[in-house]
Enzyme design. Structure first.
Site, PDB file in Angstrom:
ATOM      1  N   TYR A  83      -1.814  -1.087  10.949  1.00 19.99           N
ATOM      2  CA  TYR A  83      -1.984  -1.361   9.512  1.00 19.99           C
ATOM      3  C   TYR A  83      -0.823  -0.771   8.703  1.00 19.99           C
ATOM      4  CZ  TYR A  83      -3.831  -1.347   4.786  1.00 19.99           C
ATOM      5  OH  TYR A  83      -3.973  -1.540   3.427  1.00 19.99           O
TER       6      TYR A  83
ATOM      7  N   SER B 125       0.872  -1.187   0.000  1.00 21.06           N
ATOM      8  CA  SER B 125       0.000   0.000   0.000  1.00 21.06           C
ATOM      9  C   SER B 125       0.903   1.229   0.000  1.00 21.06           C
ATOM     10  CB  SER B 125      -0.843  -0.028   1.270  1.00 21.06           C
ATOM     11  OG  SER B 125      -1.423   1.222   1.533  1.00 21.06           O
TER      12      SER B 125
HETATM   13  N1  LIG Z   1      -8.859  -0.558  -0.500  1.00 24.23           N
HETATM   14  C1  LIG Z   1      -7.813   0.178  -0.222  1.00 24.23           C
HETATM   15  O1  LIG Z   1      -7.924   1.402  -0.030  1.00 24.23           O
HETATM   16  C2  LIG Z   1      -6.441  -0.453  -0.203  1.00 24.23           C
HETATM   17  C3  LIG Z   1      -5.321   0.373  -0.435  1.00 24.23           C
HETATM   18  C4  LIG Z   1      -4.058  -0.196  -0.417  1.00 24.23           C
HETATM   19  C5  LIG Z   1      -3.914  -1.543  -0.166  1.00 24.23           C
HETATM   20  N2  LIG Z   1      -5.009  -2.333   0.073  1.00 24.23           N
HETATM   21  C6  LIG Z   1      -4.792  -3.756   0.352  1.00 24.23           C
HETATM   22  O2  LIG Z   1      -5.427  -4.508  -0.664  1.00 24.23           O
HETATM   23  C7  LIG Z   1      -5.719  -5.824  -0.180  1.00 24.23           C
HETATM   24  C8  LIG Z   1      -7.147  -6.189  -0.539  1.00 24.23           C
HETATM   25  O3  LIG Z   1      -8.037  -5.318   0.163  1.00 24.23           O
HETATM   26  P1  LIG Z   1      -9.358  -4.716  -0.496  1.00 24.23           P
HETATM   27  O4  LIG Z   1      -9.219  -3.257  -0.509  1.00 24.23           O
HETATM   28  O5  LIG Z   1      -9.679  -5.429  -1.752  1.00 24.23           O
HETATM   29  O6  LIG Z   1     -10.403  -5.040   0.663  1.00 24.23           O
HETATM   30  P2  LIG Z   1     -11.691  -6.008   0.701  1.00 24.23           P
HETATM   31  O7  LIG Z   1     -12.612  -5.654  -0.406  1.00 24.23           O
HETATM   32  O8  LIG Z   1     -12.168  -5.902   2.119  1.00 24.23           O
HETATM   33  O9  LIG Z   1     -11.096  -7.444   0.415  1.00 24.23           O
HETATM   34  C9  LIG Z   1     -10.320  -8.122   1.368  1.00 24.23           C
HETATM   35  C10 LIG Z   1     -10.090  -9.533   0.882  1.00 24.23           C
HETATM   36  O10 LIG Z   1      -9.290 -10.224   1.865  1.00 24.23           O
HETATM   37  C11 LIG Z   1      -9.969 -11.410   2.250  1.00 24.23           C
HETATM   38  N3  LIG Z   1      -9.767 -11.695   3.663  1.00 24.23           N
HETATM   39  C12 LIG Z   1      -9.914 -10.830   4.697  1.00 24.23           C
HETATM   40  N4  LIG Z   1      -9.730 -11.481   5.868  1.00 24.23           N
HETATM   41  C13 LIG Z   1      -9.477 -12.782   5.546  1.00 24.23           C
HETATM   42  C14 LIG Z   1      -9.211 -13.940   6.306  1.00 24.23           C
HETATM   43  N5  LIG Z   1      -9.177 -13.909   7.638  1.00 24.23           N
HETATM   44  N6  LIG Z   1      -8.998 -15.118   5.660  1.00 24.23           N
HETATM   45  C15 LIG Z   1      -9.037 -15.174   4.309  1.00 24.23           C
HETATM   46  N7  LIG Z   1      -9.285 -14.102   3.522  1.00 24.23           N
HETATM   47  C16 LIG Z   1      -9.508 -12.928   4.146  1.00 24.23           C
HETATM   48  C17 LIG Z   1     -11.450 -11.127   2.005  1.00 24.23           C
HETATM   49  O11 LIG Z   1     -12.149 -12.346   1.817  1.00 24.23           O
HETATM   50  P3  LIG Z   1     -13.397 -12.739   2.790  1.00 24.23           P
HETATM   51  O12 LIG Z   1     -14.355 -11.598   2.724  1.00 24.23           O
HETATM   52  O13 LIG Z   1     -13.871 -14.006   2.222  1.00 24.23           O
HETATM   53  O14 LIG Z   1     -12.821 -12.874   4.161  1.00 24.23           O
HETATM   54  C18 LIG Z   1     -11.398 -10.296   0.740  1.00 24.23           C
HETATM   55  O15 LIG Z   1     -11.344 -11.102  -0.386  1.00 24.23           O
HETATM   56  C19 LIG Z   1      -5.442  -5.783   1.329  1.00 24.23           C
HETATM   57  O16 LIG Z   1      -4.195  -6.359   1.591  1.00 24.23           O
HETATM   58  C20 LIG Z   1      -5.417  -4.296   1.632  1.00 24.23           C
HETATM   59  O17 LIG Z   1      -4.635  -4.000   2.753  1.00 24.23           O
HETATM   60  C21 LIG Z   1      -6.271  -1.798   0.056  1.00 24.23           C
END
Ligand SMILES: NC(=O)c1ccc[n+]([C@@H]2O[C@H](COP(=O)([O-])OP(=O)(O)OC[C@H]3O[C@@H](n4cnc5c(N)ncnc54)[C@H](OP(=O)(O)O)[C@@H]3O)[C@@H](O)[C@H]2O)c1
Length: 270
Positions: free
Chosen positions: A153, A140
């Site tokens: 985080y 990130s």
């Molecule tokens: N959105 C942002 O602003 C942003 C910015 C920079 C980086 N990121 C990073 O991008 C990545 C994806 O996040 P996102 O933004 O796409 O958020 P999201 O829509 O909340 O997706 C999170 C994903 O992680 C999975 N996950 C969460 N807890 C889990 C667990 N205990 N076991 C297995 N799977 C789990 C979820 O699956 P389930 O729902 O099935 O648990 C979901 O597929 C993360 O590493 C986040 O830190 C996000």
């Protein structure tokens, strides 16, 4: 042995699902890992109908350490060879550190750091033995500075970035590439899990998930050690380097504060 598979943790939603679509569009068969079974089935339906690639599902909670080894063992039984590993699953917590939930933060550390390390250890050994493989770790822009109100985080993403850059250097000799993707705020369910963060200044403008996935895929295929997504995010990262560290942390604290907290009050407090 079924070869050429891409394993994506958290491939059922958000950035992970957008990455799954991008890989599928380019003909890669997939293994998706997630906790939410119905989201996994939904993702598989979309990917099979729209892109006609094989999609295998594994439902596991990755905050439980034993499930990482279980996934590796299951794939050996299914005779699926992982050529590309995407460590994407992750979540954040939001709020003053003395008020946030310790149990959640310990789970965050397990998922965002330990799981990434464990998965990389298991799959990179096989990739190195074969002389081919690719790893994409979702870090990130949080990785580049400390983040007041999201302290755990931000620190977890700094780990992912440093870990990935180090392995990018180490693994070169084995034919295995490692890339860290650094998106800024992106439109997904992230702010729903990091409760309250949706009101933070930094989350008022968000990147589209498709752009993040496309640039991540391109960076991985071009063997970049890391990729920051977004012009503004790149600019901020460059500015960070020229500013005193304390000032960077104070500005990040303001960006992470809620929109209904006037900046003038925050400045007085700092
Ligand atoms: N959105 C942002 O602003 C942003 C910015 C920079 C980086 N990121 C990073 O991008 C990545 C994806 O996040 P996102 O933004 O796409 O958020 P999201 O829509 O909340 O997706 C999170 C994903 O992680 C999975 N996950 C969460 N807890 C889990 C667990 N205990 N076991 C297995 N799977 C789990 C979820 O699956 P389930 O729902 O099935 O648990 C979901 O597929 C993360 O590493 C986040 O830190 C996000």
């Amino acid at each position: 042995m079924l070869k050429g598979y891409v394993l994506i943790t958290g491939g059922n939603k958000g950035i992970g699902l957008a990455l799954a679509k991008t890989f599928a569009k380019n003909g890669h068969p997939l293994v998706l890992v997630g906790k939410d079974a119905s989201a996994l089935y939904r993702a598989r339906d979309i990917l099979k109908n729209d892109y006609h690639v094989p999609v295998s599902l594994i439902q596991r909670d990755l905050t439980k350490k034993e499930n990482v080894q279980a996934i590796y063992t299951l794939l050996q039984h299914r005779k699926i060879q992982i050529d590309i590993l995407v460590n994407n699953a992750g979540f954040g917590t939001y709020g003053p550190f003395i008020e946030t939930d310790l149990e959640k933060e310990l789970q965050l550390i397990q998922l965002n750091m330990q799981c990434v390390t464990h998965m990389t250890k298991l799959f990179s050994k096989d990739m190195a033995a074969r002389g081919y493989g690719k790893i994409l770790n979702i870090a990130s822009t949080s990785a580049f500075q400390p983040g007041p109100y999201m302290a755990v985080y931000f620190a977890s993403k700094a780990y992912v970035l440093h870990f990935s850059e180090a392995l990018h250097h180490e693994f070169n000799r084995y034919g295995v590439t490692v890339t860290a993707l650094c998106p800024g705020p992106t439109k997904t369910d992230f702010t729903e899990h990091a409760k309250g963060s949706g009101k933070a200044r930094i989350f008022q403008s968000m990147l589209p998930v498709e752009k993040v996935a496309y640039l991540g895929y391109k960076a991985l295929m071009n063997n970049q050690s890391y990729k920051v997504v977004g012009f503004k995010n790149n600019l901020l990262r460059q500015l960070n380097r020229c500013m005193p560290r304390g000032l960077t942390v104070a500005i990040t604290g303001m960006l992470l504060s809620k929109v209904d907290h006037p900046i003038s009050e925050l400045v007085k407090k700092e």
